[in-house]
Design a protein around this motif. Structure first.
Motif, mmCIF file in Angstrom:
data_model
loop_
_atom_site.group_PDB
_atom_site.id
_atom_site.type_symbol
_atom_site.label_atom_id
_atom_site.label_comp_id
_atom_site.label_asym_id
_atom_site.label_seq_id
_atom_site.Cartn_x
_atom_site.Cartn_y
_atom_site.Cartn_z
ATOM 1 N N PHE A 1 0.840 -1.198 0.000
ATOM 2 C CA PHE A 1 0.000 0.000 0.000
ATOM 3 C C PHE A 1 0.877 1.251 0.000
ATOM 4 O O PHE A 1 0.713 2.147 -0.830
ATOM 5 C CB PHE A 1 -0.913 0.005 1.232
ATOM 6 N N MET B 1 1.101 4.013 -3.023
ATOM 7 C CA MET B 1 0.667 5.391 -2.833
ATOM 8 C C MET B 1 1.822 6.353 -3.091
ATOM 9 O O MET B 1 1.654 7.394 -3.700
ATOM 10 C CB MET B 1 0.100 5.575 -1.418
ATOM 11 N N ASN C 1 -0.078 9.720 -7.228
ATOM 12 C CA ASN C 1 -0.485 11.088 -6.906
ATOM 13 C C ASN C 1 -0.095 11.496 -5.495
ATOM 14 O O ASN C 1 0.372 12.598 -5.255
ATOM 15 C CB ASN C 1 -2.006 11.207 -7.084
ATOM 16 N N TYR C 2 -0.257 10.558 -4.554
ATOM 17 C CA TYR C 2 0.069 10.886 -3.167
ATOM 18 C C TYR C 2 1.545 11.230 -3.027
ATOM 19 O O TYR C 2 1.919 12.240 -2.453
ATOM 20 C CB TYR C 2 -0.300 9.722 -2.235
ATOM 21 N N MET D 1 0.376 6.314 7.473
ATOM 22 C CA MET D 1 0.393 5.479 6.264
ATOM 23 C C MET D 1 0.255 3.999 6.598
ATOM 24 O O MET D 1 -0.373 3.247 5.850
ATOM 25 C CB MET D 1 1.669 5.742 5.462
ATOM 26 N N ALA E 1 -3.350 3.576 7.477
ATOM 27 C CA ALA E 1 -4.156 3.700 6.258
ATOM 28 C C ALA E 1 -4.032 2.430 5.410
ATOM 29 O O ALA E 1 -4.994 1.985 4.789
ATOM 30 C CB ALA E 1 -3.729 4.925 5.457
ATOM 31 N N TYR F 1 -6.485 -0.451 -2.836
ATOM 32 C CA TYR F 1 -5.231 0.313 -2.817
ATOM 33 C C TYR F 1 -4.016 -0.545 -2.527
ATOM 34 O O TYR F 1 -2.907 -0.045 -2.440
ATOM 35 C CB TYR F 1 -5.328 1.465 -1.817
#
Ligand SMILES: Cc1cc2nc3c(=O)[nH]c(=O)nc-3n(C[C@H](O)[C@H](O)[C@H](O)COP(=O)(O)OP(=O)(O)OC[C@H]3O[C@@H](n4cnc5c(N)ncnc54)[C@H](O)[C@@H]3O)c2cc1C
Ligand code: SF4
Lengths: 608, 293
Positions: free
Chosen positions: B94, B98, B102-103, B228, B231, B239
């Motif tokens: 993950f 990410m 974009n992140y 993170m 998340a 994701y």
């Protein structure tokens, strides 16, 4: 760059199509006027963009901010006092969507909390009514006790009674949910809502019974998430909430069924249906143009390819929200900028944050369970009381004149939130490893829940807090950002301390709700934290007022110095009392502004 | 051992003031210094690879980083008697995915200057005081609140989150080597916990920590790691993390399942005094079923 694209004159140009821009567009087009709406974001369609099988996504909403304003286009800077260097907000705080700016038709409204409610008569006349209760001397004592700056408090130019018809129009347009027979509260007369309340949670009923036994008058939590199918005065119909669970909490979601009220499902469709509404999307307003008399001639904006457009109009409505609303006027040389040293001027003056730092609270264990994941924060299903507030003639804190106002005490709304945003899941010294993990197991479906009651009072406008243009940072087009200079006063700490610590008002209620031996108090020290960015409720800064020297707009939301510029939004509040989240109040203000614009178009000139 | 040299605070502010955006430090990474550790890392990675399915793999984290991130994730959400942890959830994938997109690019960030680096004390910038970003915990009768570092203006860097991680991971390894005698992934679980707490505390008197971390500071990096990792444990499996919805399972989070098909309206489920535990459903499942509204 090629030369500007000139458009023919329109009756009204509406800048920003959020909660404020929507009513203006609907009211003026249905009255027969030609309206151009300019919005920097897209028009999200809930039927496709927010289908449940894509929208219920915490990472996208709470971190990636798929539906928020991209900060690379523009941001603002913040500092706590004028001797500091203001820092720009470079990213949204993770998992806390209160840090959010609107983008697209509906604005922030597409994913706000939907917690609503009218202001009280006291909220509109805090000076007059506080004096009436505690005397001139009592009011002076309160002012002399204000900590953190010099208070700059004024009554609104309108009273609650003046606003009742506008509240009614706004409530009909968006389908406000609340008690239909008894109204919002006995102290807030004539508030009858078009939609019935959401079904109460069992713990809400416990609160209701407790406060009733103490002689208080509970009312159903007022909500902006509709409780069933509804058709508004413009003939626009919507679905009721399906309690999807992905709605509110620390992080707020757009709604897959259109139950969350905002202009994209209430008023903008009404404007479109008239055929008199010309909507320009992905268009960024950067100036309001004026002639030598100060009157607006129209606005200039960039389209998404960078072309400059000129849109002449008889009336300009500024619905750009908070900092952007102030900034557009400062950049265009409209109004009199506030001077924080001389304390003169009005644009930027009186800024407050409608949110609050942590306040003292007390809790008790209840004998019921809940599945906190089901249903979702529909901002309803609870009860509130206004009894511990100045609006109640029998409420008095004459024994402690160190603060102003009181609280709207509520309890029992649906909880619902994604797992990333629960506070027990956020980074801390202890929130990791096996012990922490074991504590998380099934934590949100407890068989006994803890009820916490807290009081938050108004944040007071201070002469030290204001907005102006930043000398260092700019938006993507090179225009200065808004700079916010803001810090807390101690008022809201003191209100909560009074109710939780100095008196037994809160613990008395808790004692009736659950086992009194489990009552715990959390007493927060005064001014332990400086304002960081919250940003979902910026109040003041472009106030409406009776005094031209200290306000930007008159009672019709007409700009004192440019008679054909009108505005609405929380940023125009003369005084915001935190009794309710505030969009309800601003929505009524937008209907008042719509009336003002109609009057102006019929007979141009100063309305006051 | 310094892998790359952060420009000093003073210089950074100066450069920032002049409007420079480039930070140009990554190129200073010295490959030879890493050689030994890469060999060790490769063994660990081959262990990891046994779990990799066709759709799993790394897009941006280099082998050294993969190992540290995996160790960090497991220290924060361990696999233990409570159930599966970050490992089973695939949190490292993950984070990798990410950071690769974009992140990691800071797609929505405002990244224009001037830049002023975070300080533990206050500093004067262009004649005005720049407030400290180190927030002191507030102690009150029920415990201690620590204001979140990310709030508002804390991210004041000229680089994006991918660079933030590249730097933070290097600082972390430097600190562990200097102060704990080994890289993070080699430390005992108790020492790992201590390191994480020291990062969170970011004490001004911990000189080794202050020397190792300079933009991001230790507390900022701890917050980012924690955000993170959690998340990755609790976001939708689409994701790359929360595989098998093990993160949701732990919390009894029902995600996209309202229980309507078992004849109970959401309100009823919510209000039951013995609450019903519902099995979760992911977005992928929902989309396959053609469900949703
Ligand atoms: C997370 C969150 C939760 C909230 N919860 C609640 C709640 O529970 N109850 C409540 O009462 N209030 C709540 N609020 C506040 C409420 O959402 C706002 O007060 C309200 O939506 C503001 O409406 P507005 O029209 O003034 O501004 P917005 O909704 O922001 O609309 C302004 C519009 O102008 C556009 N715009 C801005 N600049 C430009 C430009 N230069 N050119 C063109 N267009 C531009 C924006 O894209 C936007 O669409 C919440 C806010 C947030 C952020
Ligand atoms: S809980 Fe209701 S109002 Fe909120 S997003 Fe879900 S369906 Fe919409």
């Amino acid at each position: 760059m090629s030369s500007p694209i000139n458009h023919p004159q329109t009756d009204v140009v509406v800048c920003g199509l959020g909660h404020m821009g929507g009513p203006i567009a609907a009211e003026l087009t249905t009255a027969g006027y030609q309206v151009v709406g300019i919005e920097k974001g897209p028009f999200w369609q809930y039927t496709t963009d927010w289908r449940q099988d894509q929208k219920d996504d915490e990472w996208a909403i709470a971190v990636e901010r798929k539906f928020d304003h991209p900060l690379y286009i523009s941001t603002f800077t913040i500092r706590n006092n004028m001797n500091q260097f203001a820092l720009p907000v470079r990213r949204y705080t993770k998992n806390i969507q209160y840090h959010a700016l609107g983008h697209g038709v509906g604005g922030v409204g597409v994913h706000y909390g939907g917690s609503l409610g009218r202001f009280s008569p006291w909220s509109y006349q805090p000076v007059t009514m506080t004096k009436a209760k505690y005397g001139d001397a009592g009011y002076s004592t309160i002012l002399s006790n204000v900590k953190g700056g010099t208070p700059d408090i004024e009554d609104w130019p309108v009273t609650y009674d003046d606003m009742v018809p506008y509240y009614n129009s706004w409530e009909k347009a968006i389908g406000v949910v609340g008690d239909q027979q008894t109204g919002q509260d006995p102290f807030i007369p004539n508030a009858r809502f078009p939609m019935p309340p959401h079904p109460p949670t069992p713990y809400a009923t416990i609160f209701k019974n407790a406060v009733q036994s103490l002689g208080y008058t509970p009312f159903s939590t007022v909500s902006g998430l509709i409780s069933g199918g509804y058709v508004n005065q413009y003939g626009i119909g919507r679905n009721g909430c399906v309690y999807c669970g992905w709605c509110g909490g620390l992080c707020n979601y757009p709604c897959e069924v259109g139950a969350k009220t905002s202009s994209h499902v209430t008023t903008i469709p009404a404007a479109i249906a008239t055929g008199k509404f010309d909507m320009r999307l992905e268009s960024y307003v950067f100036r309001i143009d004026t002639d030598s008399s100060g009157k607006a001639t129209g606005v200039r904006y960039y389209d998404s390819l960078g072309n400059v457009h000129v849109q002449p109009a008889k009336v300009v409505f500024n619905g750009l929200w908070g900092y952007n609303l102030i900034r557009a006027m400062l950049l265009s040389g409209i109004g009199v900028p506030y001077d924080p040293v001389a304390h003169t001027g009005s644009l930027g003056r009186g800024l407050t944050e409608g949110y609050y730092p942590a306040t003292s609270s007390a809790s008790v264990q209840l004998n019921v369970g809940a599945n906190a994941y089901v249903a979702g924060n529909a901002a309803g299903g609870g009860y509130n009381i206004m009894d511990l507030n100045e609006v109640n003639p029998n409420f008095s804190h004459a024994d402690d004149l160190t603060f102003m106002g009181g609280v709207n005490l509520g309890f029992g709304t649906y909880i619902g939130s994604g797992p990333n945003t629960f506070t027990t899941h956020l980074p801390s010294r202890t929130n990791f490893g096996s012990t922490w993990k074991a504590g998380l197991k099934d934590e949100k479906i407890p068989t006994k829940i803890t009820a916490t009651l807290s009081g938050t009072g108004p944040n007071l406008p201070l002469l030290e807090n204001y907005a102006d243009l930043d000398p260092h940072y700019t938006d993507i087009y090179g225009d200065p950002s808004t700079r916010v200079t803001l810090d807390w006063d101690a008022n809201t700490y003191r209100v909560s301390n009074y109710l939780v610590n100095k008196t037994t008002k809160i613990t008395d209620i808790l004692g009736k709700m659950g086992d009194p031996t489990t009552i715990k108090k959390n007493i927060i020290p005064e001014l332990a934290q400086h304002v960081d960015w919250w940003g979902h409720h910026m109040r003041g800064g472009a106030r409406t007022g009776a005094n031209q020297a200290t306000s930007v707009f008159n009672k019709w939301m007409q700009c004192w110095t440019s008679e054909n510029i009108f505005a609405a939004g929380e940023i125009c509040d003369t005084f915001g009392d935190n009794l309710t989240a505030g969009t309800h109040v601003a929505g009524a203000m937008a209907y008042l502004a719509a009336d003002g614009i109609k009057k102006y178009l019929q007979s141009p000139g100063a309305l006051v | 051992m310094v892998l790359f040299l952060p420009i000093s605070r003073r210089e950074f502010i100066k450069i920032g003031a002049a409007g420079a955006i480039g930070f140009g430090v990554a190129s200073a990474i010295e490959i030879p210094i890493l050689e030994n550790s890469i060999n060790n890392d490769n063994t660990k990675i081959s262990q990891l690879q046994s779990q990799i399915t066709q759709s799993q793999g790394f897009l941006t984290l280099n082998p050294t980083e993969q190992v540290i991130v995996e160790a960090l994730a497991e220290a924060i959400i361990p696999t233990d008697s409570t159930g599966p942890g970050a490992k089973e959830a695939g949190v490292v994938y993950f984070i990798d995915h990410m950071l690769a997109g974009n992140y990691g690019k800071g797609g929505n960030y405002f990244l224009r200057g001037p830049f002023v680096t975070p300080q533990s004390g206050s500093v004067t910038v262009m004649g005005a005081v720049y407030p400290s970003t180190t927030k002191t915990p507030i102690t009150y009768s029920a415990g201690t609140i620590t204001p979140r570092l990310q709030a508002g203006t804390s991210y004041q860097y000229a680089f994006n989150p991918r660079e933030f991680w590249r730097r933070g991971l290097t600082f972390l390894e430097n600190y562990c080597t200097a102060a704990k005698g080994g890289k993070f992934e080699t430390l005992s679980s108790a020492t790992q916990t201590t390191v994480l707490q020291e990062m969170f505390d970011n004490s001004a008197t911990n000189t080794a920590l202050q020397t190792a971390f300079e933009g991001p500071n230790a507390a900022e990096f701890f917050n980012e790691i924690h955000d993170m990792v959690t998340a990755g444990f609790w976001s939708d499996p689409l994701y790359g993390g929360n595989q098998g919805m093990v993160g949701w399972e732990l919390l009894a989070f029902n995600a996209n399942y309202w229980g309507d098909d078992i004849g109970l309206g959401a309100v009823k489920l919510m209000v039951a005094s013995t609450p019903t535990r519902l099995p979760p459903k992911s977005l992928g499942q929902l989309q396959k079923e053609g469900g949703g509204i």
